[in-house]
Write a protein that holds these residues in place. Structure first.
Motif, PDB file in Angstrom:
ATOM      1  N   CYS A 155       0.842  -1.204   0.000  1.00 57.28           N
ATOM      2  CA  CYS A 155       0.000   0.000   0.000  1.00 57.28           C
ATOM      3  C   CYS A 155       0.875   1.252   0.000  1.00 57.28           C
ATOM      4  CB  CYS A 155      -0.896   0.002   1.232  1.00 57.28           C
ATOM      5  SG  CYS A 155      -1.824   1.538   1.419  1.00 57.28           S
ATOM      6  N   GLN A 188       0.103   4.121   0.904  1.00 54.66           N
ATOM      7  CA  GLN A 188      -0.243   5.016   2.016  1.00 54.66           C
ATOM      8  C   GLN A 188       0.363   4.537   3.346  1.00 54.66           C
ATOM      9  OE1 GLN A 188      -3.711   7.229   2.315  1.00 54.66           O
ATOM     10  NE2 GLN A 188      -2.863   8.023   0.435  1.00 54.66           N
ATOM     11  N   CYS A 189       0.128   3.262   3.669  1.00 53.46           N
ATOM     12  CA  CYS A 189       0.561   2.784   4.983  1.00 53.46           C
ATOM     13  C   CYS A 189       1.585   1.655   4.879  1.00 53.46           C
ATOM     14  CB  CYS A 189      -0.654   2.324   5.797  1.00 53.46           C
ATOM     15  SG  CYS A 189      -1.390   0.801   5.136  1.00 53.46           S
ATOM     16  N   SER A 227       1.225  -1.357   3.985  1.00 51.12           N
ATOM     17  CA  SER A 227       0.716  -2.679   4.327  1.00 51.12           C
ATOM     18  C   SER A 227       0.969  -3.656   3.180  1.00 51.12           C
ATOM     19  CB  SER A 227      -0.790  -2.602   4.592  1.00 51.12           C
ATOM     20  OG  SER A 227      -1.348  -3.906   4.559  1.00 51.12           O
ATOM     21  N   CYS A 245      -6.290  -1.674  -0.001  1.00 53.10           N
ATOM     22  CA  CYS A 245      -5.569  -1.958   1.228  1.00 53.10           C
ATOM     23  C   CYS A 245      -6.580  -2.159   2.352  1.00 53.10           C
ATOM     24  CB  CYS A 245      -4.637  -0.790   1.561  1.00 53.10           C
ATOM     25  SG  CYS A 245      -3.908  -0.961   3.199  1.00 53.10           S
ATOM     26  N   CYS A 266      -5.890   0.505   5.702  1.00 55.04           N
ATOM     27  CA  CYS A 266      -6.281   1.921   5.734  1.00 55.04           C
ATOM     28  C   CYS A 266      -7.374   2.231   4.727  1.00 55.04           C
ATOM     29  CB  CYS A 266      -5.064   2.822   5.489  1.00 55.04           C
ATOM     30  SG  CYS A 266      -4.456   2.738   3.784  1.00 55.04           S
TER      31      CYS A 266
HETATM   32 ZN   LIG Z   1      -2.885   1.050   3.447  1.00 53.85          ZN
END
Ligand SMILES: [Zn+2]
Length: 113
Positions: A7, A9-10, A12, A24, A27
């Motif tokens: 991911c 963003q985070c 993951s 994801c 998040c």
């Molecule tokens: Zn994420």
């Protein structure tokens, strides 16, 4: 085997595919799959029935009799097809055949001359 990207963003690693998107679960971020694929993967290689790489403008011969959709015509085995154009579609080759006009062919039914 394809590896799913982490991911953005985070970070993951539990990403999964949902239609044309990656999702994801951590998040809830969603992003399109296309952007995640490397650009060079888009270049498709076309090969004839013998495994030769085909290019736009090549001349090929038809290796088996091909019935034409929606008519009684048959493109005979051995028919020479000049100046093919490769397309990314349900068929692979756009071309013109003398006596038939514009045609669509599949690479598996031709051989490079
Ligand atoms: Zn994420």
């Amino acid at each position: 085997m394809s590896t799913l990207p982490a991911c953005p963003q985070c970070n993951s690693e539990f990403t999964y595919e949902d239609g044309d998107n990656f999702v994801c679960p951590e998040c809830a971020h969603e992003w399109p799959r296309q952007a995640a694929e490397p650009a060079e993967a888009a270049a498709k290689v076309y090969r004839d029935s013998a495994g030769n790489v085909l290019q736009d403008g090549d001349t090929v011969t038809v290796i088996k009799d091909l019935k034409l959709k929606g008519s009684s015509g048959v493109v005979k085995m051995g028919t020479k097809v000049k100046n093919i154009r490769l397309v990314d579609s349900d068929h692979d080759i756009d071309c013109k055949i003398d006596g038939f006009g514009a045609m669509s062919l599949k690479t598996e039914f031709v051989r490079k001359v």
